[in-house]
Write a protein that holds these residues in place. Structure first.
Motif, PDB file in Angstrom:
ATOM      1  N   THR A 228       0.874  -1.173   0.000  1.00  0.00           N
ATOM      2  CA  THR A 228       0.000   0.000   0.000  1.00  0.00           C
ATOM      3  C   THR A 228       0.909   1.221   0.000  1.00  0.00           C
ATOM      4  O   THR A 228       1.743   1.382   0.893  1.00  0.00           O
ATOM      5  CB  THR A 228      -0.897   0.030   1.260  1.00  0.00           C
ATOM      6  OG1 THR A 228      -1.652  -1.182   1.296  1.00  0.00           O
ATOM      7  CG2 THR A 228      -1.850   1.210   1.234  1.00  0.00           C
ATOM      8  N   VAL A 230       1.092   5.144   0.163  1.00  0.00           N
ATOM      9  CA  VAL A 230       0.364   6.371   0.497  1.00  0.00           C
ATOM     10  C   VAL A 230       1.180   7.526  -0.075  1.00  0.00           C
ATOM     11  O   VAL A 230       2.269   7.831   0.421  1.00  0.00           O
ATOM     12  CB  VAL A 230       0.177   6.506   2.020  1.00  0.00           C
ATOM     13  CG1 VAL A 230      -0.622   7.762   2.341  1.00  0.00           C
ATOM     14  CG2 VAL A 230      -0.514   5.265   2.585  1.00  0.00           C
ATOM     15  N   ILE A 245      -2.794   5.078  -2.510  1.00  0.00           N
ATOM     16  CA  ILE A 245      -3.770   5.987  -1.899  1.00  0.00           C
ATOM     17  C   ILE A 245      -3.190   7.386  -2.022  1.00  0.00           C
ATOM     18  O   ILE A 245      -2.126   7.669  -1.464  1.00  0.00           O
ATOM     19  CB  ILE A 245      -4.014   5.630  -0.413  1.00  0.00           C
ATOM     20  CG1 ILE A 245      -4.510   4.183  -0.285  1.00  0.00           C
ATOM     21  CG2 ILE A 245      -5.000   6.601   0.223  1.00  0.00           C
ATOM     22  CD1 ILE A 245      -4.587   3.679   1.150  1.00  0.00           C
ATOM     23  N   ALA A 256      -4.524   7.962   6.441  1.00  0.00           N
ATOM     24  CA  ALA A 256      -4.398   6.832   5.509  1.00  0.00           C
ATOM     25  C   ALA A 256      -3.422   5.789   6.056  1.00  0.00           C
ATOM     26  O   ALA A 256      -3.654   4.581   5.957  1.00  0.00           O
ATOM     27  CB  ALA A 256      -3.931   7.329   4.139  1.00  0.00           C
TER      28      ALA A 256
END
Ligand code: C5P
Length: 403
Positions: A228, A230, A245, A256
């Motif tokens: 993931t 960010v 994200i 987040a």
């Protein structure tokens, strides 16, 4: 697990080592087909590769007989990995330019699988600005990876960078890709700057390009990690397989990250250049310049330290890695940050070196942990990312530092 490897052999004295490479790869259980360029012929006979790979060697584009068997597009689709070893300065230039004027370069353009290059050439050819420009272009291409070259004695009598990595080392790189050593690991990575709004059109920010974090995300994802990313506002393409994200401010980034880490993460890597402060008030309307008025004073308040908050977790605390961009006393500040923020590792770089660090393709860093450190000399961020991941992996089984 056995993969299908298309080995491209180009002209260079290191081509004789590719015979050993075929043997290593087959020993690992991979199936190997060899494509030779015209230049490669001067160094090794196709029969050598045919005998070692167990497949006829492909040499030219649009050979009617070979095309009737496995055409060049089928060959491009057959492979799980294209490995060009040795990769000459010429093939690097062709690939950097997107040329497809022989079988190997055509397959490289037609394939969608990763292409690894093991450059090998005279040190002056490697150092030449044109080769270095091609190297940067190739290093920035998400489909490509560069393995080596290493420095040392050369066949021509020179000493310097340009030696092909040894077949055993190249085979290890293939094994790392095939084995997916980060399979099952969940990583959360922050990247890029944050923007702290002053009014609807103005903000406080910094020059971070996000390249280091994106390179780490890509390298980890290629090795099987679930990543993931960010990301603050940056112009970077999302690496394949990475969940991105997008955020703007430090507060959004923190939210987040909290969510992603709470969902379960094995590693948290903070490469983002988070703004330390944000304006206390954000004007609803664009601030106007008033005639004869004093210059406005912007009052700031501190942003939360995202990295320190993850490191301080008592539950679901991932291996926590920070980055430090310093302009002086790099080692002292980095060690201080390591203990103050309670990190497992910190990657420090001196951002004052021209051409390195912030907003550049290359970086030289020193990594510190509780009882050790390791220096990585200047190299493209993609290469550095893979080297750092290898180091982080060595630490993942160690308990969190008792600082
Ligand atoms: O203290 P400094 O900003 O130099 O620390 C840098 C490290 O801390 C980086 O890893 C950066 O991503 C992280 N950081 C953070 N949140 C902040 C400030 C820095 O996660 N508010």
């Amino acid at each position: 697990m056995g993969k299908r490897i298309l080995l491209g052999v180009t002209g260079g004295i290191a081509a004789y080592k590719s015979a050993e490479l075929v043997r290593e790869l087959r020993r690992q259980g991979h199936e190997v087909q060899v494509v030779m360029t015209n230049g490669a012929h001067a160094f090794v006979q196709p029969l050598t590769f045919q005998a070692l790979s167990g497949h006829p060697v492909r040499e030219s584009l649009l050979e009617p007989e070979a095309e009737a068997g496995m055409g060049h597009i089928e060959l491009a689709k057959w492979a799980d990995l294209v490995l060009v070893a040795p990769a000459s300065a010429d093939v690097m230039a062709k690939l950097a330019g997107g040329l497809a004027d022989d079988l190997l370069t055509t397959v490289c353009l037609a394939t969608q699988v990763p292409i690894a290059l093991a450059p090998a050439m005279n040190q002056a050819m490697w150092r030449n600005a044109r080769t270095q420009r091609n190297r940067s272009l190739l290093a920035a291409d998400p489909q490509l990876r560069l393995w080596g070259p290493q420095a040392g004695d050369q066949a021509c009598g020179d000493t310097g960078p340009g030696r092909m990595l040894e077949p055993a080392v190249l085979a290890q790189e293939v094994a790392a890709m095939a084995d997916q050593p980060l399979a099952g690991r969940r990583l959360v990575i922050t990247a890029g700057p944050t923007r702290e709004a002053l009014d609807p059109v103005r903000y406080i920010s910094n020059h971070s390009s996000g390249r280091m974090g994106f390179a780490l995300a890509q390298a980890a994802s290629e090795q099987g990690a679930e990543v993931t990313l960010v990301a603050g506002p940056v112009e970077q393409p999302t690496p394949g397989g990475v969940a991105r994200i997008d955020v703007t401010s430090a507060l959004e980034m923190k939210e987040a990250v909290d969510q992603a880490v709470s969902a379960g993460a094995d590693w948290f890597i903070a490469t983002a250049a988070v703004a330390d402060y944000r304006p206390i008030t954000v004007a609803d309307q664009k601030m106007k310049k008033e005639p004869d008025a004093d210059a406005p004073v912007v009052e700031l308040e501190e942003n939360p330290d995202i990295l320190a908050s993850v490191a301080a977790r008592t539950e679901q605390r991932p291996l926590t890695i920070g980055f430090a961009a310093e302009t002086r006393d790099v080692a002292d500040y980095a060690r201080d940050k390591l203990s103050r923020k309670g990190l497992d590792l910190i990657v420090a770089n001196d951002v004052t070196t021209p051409g390195l660090g912030f907003n550049s393709d290359s970086n030289a860093v020193e990594v510190f942990w509780a009882d050790g450190s390791e220096r990585f000399e200047a190299r493209p961020k993609r290469e550095l990312a893979r080297d750092l991941i290898r180091l982080f992996q060595a630490h993942q089984s160690n308990p969190p530092s008792q600082l």
